[in-house]
Design a protein around this motif. Structure first.
Motif, PDB file in Angstrom:
ATOM      1  N   ALA A  72      41.108  39.463  36.196  1.00  0.00           N
ATOM      2  CA  ALA A  72      39.825  39.484  35.497  1.00  0.00           C
ATOM      3  C   ALA A  72      39.080  38.167  35.711  1.00  0.00           C
ATOM      4  N   ARG A  73      39.811  37.041  35.660  1.00  0.00           N
ATOM      5  CA  ARG A  73      39.157  35.742  35.902  1.00  0.00           C
ATOM      6  C   ARG A  73      38.633  35.672  37.340  1.00  0.00           C
ATOM      7  N   ASP A  74      39.403  36.192  38.282  1.00  0.00           N
ATOM      8  CA  ASP A  74      38.965  36.185  39.684  1.00  0.00           C
ATOM      9  C   ASP A  74      37.707  37.037  39.863  1.00  0.00           C
ATOM     10  N   LEU A  75      37.643  38.196  39.184  1.00  0.00           N
ATOM     11  CA  LEU A  75      36.459  39.067  39.260  1.00  0.00           C
ATOM     12  C   LEU A  75      35.229  38.342  38.727  1.00  0.00           C
ATOM     13  N   ILE A  76      35.378  37.657  37.601  1.00  0.00           N
ATOM     14  CA  ILE A  76      34.246  36.917  37.031  1.00  0.00           C
ATOM     15  C   ILE A  76      33.778  35.829  37.997  1.00  0.00           C
ATOM     16  N   ASP A  77      34.712  35.097  38.590  1.00  0.00           N
ATOM     17  CA  ASP A  77      34.343  34.013  39.517  1.00  0.00           C
ATOM     18  C   ASP A  77      33.596  34.557  40.741  1.00  0.00           C
ATOM     19  N   ARG A  78      34.040  35.717  41.263  1.00  0.00           N
ATOM     20  CA  ARG A  78      33.374  36.276  42.446  1.00  0.00           C
ATOM     21  C   ARG A  78      31.954  36.752  42.109  1.00  0.00           C
ATOM     22  N   ILE A  79      31.767  37.319  40.932  1.00  0.00           N
ATOM     23  CA  ILE A  79      30.420  37.763  40.527  1.00  0.00           C
ATOM     24  C   ILE A  79      29.504  36.562  40.356  1.00  0.00           C
ATOM     25  N   ILE A  80      30.028  35.477  39.787  1.00  0.00           N
ATOM     26  CA  ILE A  80      29.219  34.268  39.613  1.00  0.00           C
ATOM     27  C   ILE A  80      28.841  33.670  40.966  1.00  0.00           C
ATOM     28  N   LEU A 128      26.962  33.501  32.897  1.00  0.00           N
ATOM     29  CA  LEU A 128      25.676  33.794  33.554  1.00  0.00           C
ATOM     30  C   LEU A 128      24.596  33.780  32.478  1.00  0.00           C
ATOM     31  N   PRO A 129      24.152  32.610  32.069  1.00  0.00           N
ATOM     32  CA  PRO A 129      23.257  32.534  30.912  1.00  0.00           C
ATOM     33  C   PRO A 129      21.914  33.213  31.115  1.00  0.00           C
ATOM     34  N   ASP A 130      21.416  33.319  32.339  1.00  0.00           N
ATOM     35  CA  ASP A 130      20.109  33.929  32.582  1.00  0.00           C
ATOM     36  C   ASP A 130      20.215  35.371  33.080  1.00  0.00           C
ATOM     37  N   VAL A 131      21.386  35.958  32.973  1.00  0.00           N
ATOM     38  CA  VAL A 131      21.598  37.295  33.514  1.00  0.00           C
ATOM     39  C   VAL A 131      20.882  38.352  32.664  1.00  0.00           C
ATOM     40  N   ARG A 132      20.418  39.398  33.342  1.00  0.00           N
ATOM     41  CA  ARG A 132      19.828  40.547  32.651  1.00  0.00           C
ATOM     42  C   ARG A 132      20.889  41.654  32.586  1.00  0.00           C
ATOM     43  N   ILE A 133      21.104  42.185  31.399  1.00  0.00           N
ATOM     44  CA  ILE A 133      22.106  43.237  31.202  1.00  0.00           C
ATOM     45  C   ILE A 133      21.378  44.546  30.915  1.00  0.00           C
ATOM     46  N   VAL A 134      21.667  45.563  31.705  1.00  0.00           N
ATOM     47  CA  VAL A 134      21.069  46.883  31.525  1.00  0.00           C
ATOM     48  C   VAL A 134      22.198  47.872  31.262  1.00  0.00           C
ATOM     49  N   GLY A 135      22.140  48.569  30.134  1.00  0.00           N
ATOM     50  CA  GLY A 135      23.147  49.573  29.798  1.00  0.00           C
ATOM     51  C   GLY A 135      22.552  50.968  29.827  1.00  0.00           C
ATOM     52  N   ALA A 143      35.013  44.884  26.981  1.00  0.00           N
ATOM     53  CA  ALA A 143      33.933  44.191  26.284  1.00  0.00           C
ATOM     54  C   ALA A 143      34.208  42.692  26.222  1.00  0.00           C
ATOM     55  N   PHE A 144      35.486  42.325  26.039  1.00  0.00           N
ATOM     56  CA  PHE A 144      35.860  40.918  25.997  1.00  0.00           C
ATOM     57  C   PHE A 144      35.605  40.249  27.352  1.00  0.00           C
ATOM     58  N   ILE A 145      35.956  40.958  28.438  1.00  0.00           N
ATOM     59  CA  ILE A 145      35.706  40.427  29.786  1.00  0.00           C
ATOM     60  C   ILE A 145      34.207  40.227  30.024  1.00  0.00           C
ATOM     61  N   LEU A 146      33.417  41.214  29.651  1.00  0.00           N
ATOM     62  CA  LEU A 146      31.972  41.130  29.874  1.00  0.00           C
ATOM     63  C   LEU A 146      31.345  40.006  29.065  1.00  0.00           C
ATOM     64  N   ARG A 147      31.856  39.773  27.850  1.00  0.00           N
ATOM     65  CA  ARG A 147      31.330  38.644  27.073  1.00  0.00           C
ATOM     66  C   ARG A 147      31.566  37.337  27.810  1.00  0.00           C
ATOM     67  N   GLU A 148      32.740  37.179  28.409  1.00  0.00           N
ATOM     68  CA  GLU A 148      33.019  35.951  29.160  1.00  0.00           C
ATOM     69  C   GLU A 148      32.129  35.863  30.398  1.00  0.00           C
ATOM     70  N   LEU A 149      31.863  36.999  31.035  1.00  0.00           N
ATOM     71  CA  LEU A 149      30.977  37.001  32.207  1.00  0.00           C
ATOM     72  C   LEU A 149      29.561  36.610  31.809  1.00  0.00           C
ATOM     73  N   ILE A 150      29.076  37.177  30.727  1.00  0.00           N
ATOM     74  CA  ILE A 150      27.704  36.894  30.296  1.00  0.00           C
ATOM     75  C   ILE A 150      27.554  35.432  29.889  1.00  0.00           C
ATOM     76  N   LYS A 151      28.603  34.875  29.250  1.00  0.00           N
ATOM     77  CA  LYS A 151      28.538  33.450  28.884  1.00  0.00           C
ATOM     78  C   LYS A 151      28.424  32.575  30.124  1.00  0.00           C
ATOM     79  N   THR A 184      24.675  36.496  40.900  1.00  0.00           N
ATOM     80  CA  THR A 184      24.240  37.728  40.226  1.00  0.00           C
ATOM     81  C   THR A 184      23.215  37.420  39.143  1.00  0.00           C
ATOM     82  N   GLY A 185      22.109  38.181  39.167  1.00  0.00           N
ATOM     83  CA  GLY A 185      21.065  38.001  38.151  1.00  0.00           C
ATOM     84  C   GLY A 185      20.919  39.193  37.238  1.00  0.00           C
ATOM     85  N   THR A 186      21.444  40.347  37.655  1.00  0.00           N
ATOM     86  CA  THR A 186      21.341  41.570  36.853  1.00  0.00           C
ATOM     87  C   THR A 186      22.673  42.310  36.912  1.00  0.00           C
ATOM     88  N   VAL A 187      23.138  42.756  35.758  1.00  0.00           N
ATOM     89  CA  VAL A 187      24.357  43.555  35.656  1.00  0.00           C
ATOM     90  C   VAL A 187      23.986  44.889  35.022  1.00  0.00           C
TER      91      VAL A 187
END
Length: 884
Positions: free
Chosen positions: A62-70, A100-107, A90-98, A74-77
């Protein structure tokens, strides 16, 4: 401590600490158990803190996935099907969003999370926030992109064997209750708490203070003492609720308090043993006692109702009716919770069948019945495929065609089962598996080789589609908004071969009126439908009769109920929803609704027309409250003053006009005389004036009578509701909780033609409409534990000129009852005193009275208790949402 305060076991932090220390000393094992029980929850809450570094708890992948996305900048998820945001993701995504402070999240999702599932709801909204744009299902149907549908219900009763078990459960529960309540220590404790109420310095605590803190306990306790023949002191007012028979919920309230405040905290081994005996006695009924109080779980009685064998017979009868109406076009799916008996119900052996409530048992019932056997049903689960033996040749032909079309590589064979009428399909090969055989069986279903599928919601839930599906029978216990929408959405796909397709969604509900908890399945049914929109279908004759009744009563004919799109049980049957709102389930004739549903299965064309596919719509939602007019036995000062004004000014204007005509004629007559004695002239004037008064009364008697009759002989329920609505809206607007652009002309009161009225805000936003509707229901509802109450006084006219006339009218007509009463101030206005005072101002103007009472003082508690003790007719209300 928070749990103790929230559950009412302690009033404040000091009392909570004292209880914890007493538990630690008296029962150390129970204390340690309670601490360990809360450890996981505290740990989970700690991990969710935004300032906490959660990466250290993530898996390396999970940490490796977050690092590769960063690293990719990435500007939009985009999160598709985002309702699947379970706890770890949800816990993983919270760490990803933290990171990527300027990321746009679309659900994106078609099924919003259920607010009742706190964990799922928090996961969703903590990441995505509020919904930005939503397209409700009715709009998609109106656009022609989904098929119209109708929800129906079939009610059944437990079998004789099941009922005997339910009776056994109730008898054992009552025996356990009696064993506790017959103890001298229980009765002595209850008398001490409720009747003696010893306080500081030996002075008794006012009953109002105890009632304000624990109203349910006080009501249940006084009920019990009255039942035992105890003399109730005069300082305890007897409420209506206290005079009713003891119900199961009353017993549970008493047992909870006694167990937690006496038995659990006692260091005596006998008391501790009694506490454990009580817990064990309640467990079979799905009831547990903990430091947070009474908790309800799925009980054996609930399982009996949910899995009743009478539901299989109901499925057969539903399919018979649908076959008669649809013929070869029928495509039905029956969905259950599981394939075979659940491990949770194995202890009910001898009560429930081996395969109770399962897909297997339903399938066998359909095979057994000669009519439903003609549907050639197939059972499909994640482990097995079962088919009707006499349909094997057609199935083999269809399978070969499907294999050729899809290039699938597998072989199959049919094996015998313990039932010679049923064959089991067994396959092998590279492509064989649940994904393959579900697609295969679906294709056979679409082609009509089988016209009925039976399976679990894991197979026929989210992700499964069949264009020809037009009848869905839901035997599951699902009540969450996500699960309900996913199941109900299976039949909404358009059928290219049937442009006017309409899907029937059936619920099967088992109700036992002879069992105190015999409405558990019914409550699931109500909970299920509060999430979904549906169309109201009523008899044309009923709507015509309602319209004629409205016209005969002097009202404009209202829009028919049929064709309205509402959320809640009202779209299944409007009359059923009303009865569920007003009555105990034991007083409802459910067979009547079952017959009505079965009779209506041939009305698909009418349902399609009612949906008005392709016609314009506003995509507007408003909340409304339907009130029973027979319960409104009071008048409001605004309407009384306007009625008196109309009577007085009509009479004065008539007298003035007639007197003017007579005066002119008299003046002409007098002037025409050379000499007339003054006495004769005066006598003539008196006679003519009296004649003018009599003529004026004669000419206007009918009109004055109509005003008088409407205002004082008939109950002007619409005017009363309008006045209450005006006062409420003005207060809400001043408080800033609804739009300031809304004024009294937006309050609508519409006669339903069935003795009721709908009250709602017209042309308001859904949020404002919901706020008004909720506040209106609270305002017209029972007092209970209201923070503020407001006095209604129908005699308090503002204009002093009308007061004597109103007194005369009240005296002549004997209108002494219900002139003065109290109403609860809605919670949204009771949160602050200035908001409550705003309601008081407008209440005085429109309704009458307006005295505001804060019930959190000694005097306020006393007045609240007195108000609750008043014998007032309950205003029966039904709430629902309407989509237009």
């Amino acid at each position: 401590m928070d749990d103790l305060i929230a559950s009412g076991q302690a009033e404040g932090e000091a009392e909570a600490r004292e209880r914890i220390e007493r538990l630690r000393e008296a029962n150390p094992r129970a204390f340690r158990r309670e601490v360990s029980k809360r450890y996981r929850r505290v740990k989970r809450e700690f991990l969710r803190r935004p300032d906490f570094d959660g990466r250290q708890f993530l898996h390396p992948n999970a940490r490796d996935l977050i690092d590769r996305i960063i690293a990719q900048g990435t500007g939009t998820v985009v999160l598709d099907e985002c309702h699947h945001l379970l706890d770890y993701w949800a816990f993983i995504l919270r760490e990803l969003i933290k990171a990527l402070p300027d990321v746009r999240i679309v659900g994106l999702t078609a099924t919003l999370p259920d607010p009742e599932d706190e964990q799922e709801y928090e996961n969703y909204y903590s990441l995505l926030g509020e919904v930005d744009f939503e397209i409700p299902t009715p709009a998609v149907v109106k656009e022609g992109n989904l098929a119209p549908y109708r929800d129906l219900v079939y009610f059944c009763e437990p079998s004789r064997r099941e009922y005997q078990y339910l009776r056994h459960i109730q008898d054992h529960f009552e025996a356990a209750v009696r064993r506790i309540t017959d103890l001298p220590v229980f009765r002595k404790w209850l008398r001490r708490v409720l009747l003696d109420r010893e306080g500081e310095e030996g002075k008794p605590v006012p009953f109002e203070r105890l009632f304000n803190r624990e109203p349910l306990f006080c009501i249940a306790g006084i009920k019990f003492l009255l039942d035992q023949g105890e003399d109730i002191p005069l300082d305890i007012p007897l409420l209506d609720e206290m005079l009713e028979p003891l119900q199961i919920d009353d017993w549970l309230v008493l047992l909870e308090r006694f167990a937690l405040r006496v038995l659990r905290l006692s260091p005596e081994p006998e008391m501790q043993a009694l506490y454990q005996d009580l817990r064990q006695a309640l467990l079979p009924f799905g009831i547990t006692i903990s430091e947070r109080g009474i908790r309800h779980q799925r009980s054996p009685g609930d399982w009996v109702l949910a899995l009743s064998e009478s539901k299989d017979e109901a499925v057969v009868k539903i399919l018979r009716a649908e076959m008669e109406a649809m013929g070869d076009r029928l495509r039905a799916v029956v969905i259950t919770d599981f394939e075979r008996i659940s491990a949770r119900t194995r202890h009910l052996k001898g009560v429930l069948d081996r395969d109770a409530g399962s897909a297997v048992r339903v399938f066998r019932c359909l095979i057994d019945d000669p009519q439903t056997n003609r549907l050639d049903p197939i059972l499909v689960t994640g482990k097995v495929v079962l088919a009707d033996q006499d349909n094997r040749d057609r199935m083999d032909e269809g399978i070969r065609a499907w294999v050729a079309e899809n290039g699938a590589e597998f072989v199959w064979e049919w094996k015998a089962t313990d039932d010679p009428r049923v064959a089991r399909m067994v396959g092998s090969g590279r492509d064989w598996g649940p994904r393959t055989y579900v697609s295969l069986v679906t294709a056979l279903f679409e082609r009509g080789i089988t016209r009925c599928l039976v399976g679990t919601r894991g197979i026929f839930g989210e992700g499964w589609d069949a264009l020809t599906l037009n009848t869905l029978i839901d035997l599951t216990t699902v009540t969450t908004s996500t699960g309900v929408r996913q199941i109900r959405g299976r039949g909404l796909r358009l059928d290219p071969d049937w442009p006017r397709k309409v899907t029937h969604n059936w619920d099967v509900v088992c109700v036992s009126k002879k069992f105190d908890k015999g409405d558990s399945d019914l409550r699931r049914f109500v909970a299920r439908h509060k999430h979904i929109w549906g169309i109201v279908v009523r008899s044309r004759w009923r709507d015509l009769g309602d319209a004629m009744t409205a016209v005969a009563s002097g009202f404009d004919p209202t829009l028919p109920f049929a064709g309205q799109i509402v959320r809640g049980v009202a779209h299944v049957d409007f009359d059923l929803a009303a009865e569920l709102s007003y009555k105990s389930f034991k007083r409802i004739n459910f067979d009547r609704y079952t017959r009505r549903m079965l009779h209506s299965v041939g009305q698909r064309d009418r349902v399609y027309d009612l949906w008005k596919v392709g016609e314009p719509y506003s995509n507007f939602v408003y909340s409304t409250t339907q009130v029973n007019a027979a319960d409104l036995k009071f008048r409001t000062v605004y309407t009384v003053e306007r009625s008196l004004w109309a009577m007085v000014w009509r009479l004065l204007a008539s007298i003035g006009g007639t007197a003017g005509v007579v005066a002119c004629n008299l003046a002409w007559f007098v002037l025409a005389q050379d000499r007339m004695p003054l006495l004769l002239m005066g006598l003539l004037l008196v006679l003519v004036s009296g004649l003018a008064l009599l003529v004026a009364l004669a000419l206007n008697a009918r009109a004055i009578w109509r005003v008088f009759k409407r205002a004082f002989l008939e109950m002007p329920a619409d005017a009363v509701l309008l006045d209450v609505g005006r006062a409420l809206l003005a207060a809400l607007r001043d408080a800033g909780v609804v739009s300031r652009n809304l004024d009294e002309k937006y309050v609508r009161v519409v006669k339903t033609g069935t003795g009721g009225y709908q009250v709602f805000l017209d042309y308001a936003s859904p949020e404002d409409s919901d706020t008004f509707a909720r506040a209106f229901r609270e305002l017209m509802g029972p007092l209970r534990d209201a923070r503020y109450i407001i006095a209604r006084d129908s005699t308090s006219l503002r204009n002093p000129l009308y007061r004597p006339l109103w007194l005369l009218v009240r005296t002549v007509l004997g209108l002494g009852g219900d002139l003065y009463a109290y109403h609860p101030v809605p919670k949204v206005l009771a949160s602050r005193r200035e908001r409550a005072e705003a309601l008081a101002r407008y209440w005085k103007r429109y309704v009458g009275g307006g005295r505001l009472i804060y019930t959190r003082t000694e005097e306020g508690r006393r007045l609240l208790l007195q108000a609750r003790a008043q014998r007032r007719r309950r205003v029966r209300q039904m709430a629902f949402e309407v989509w237009t």
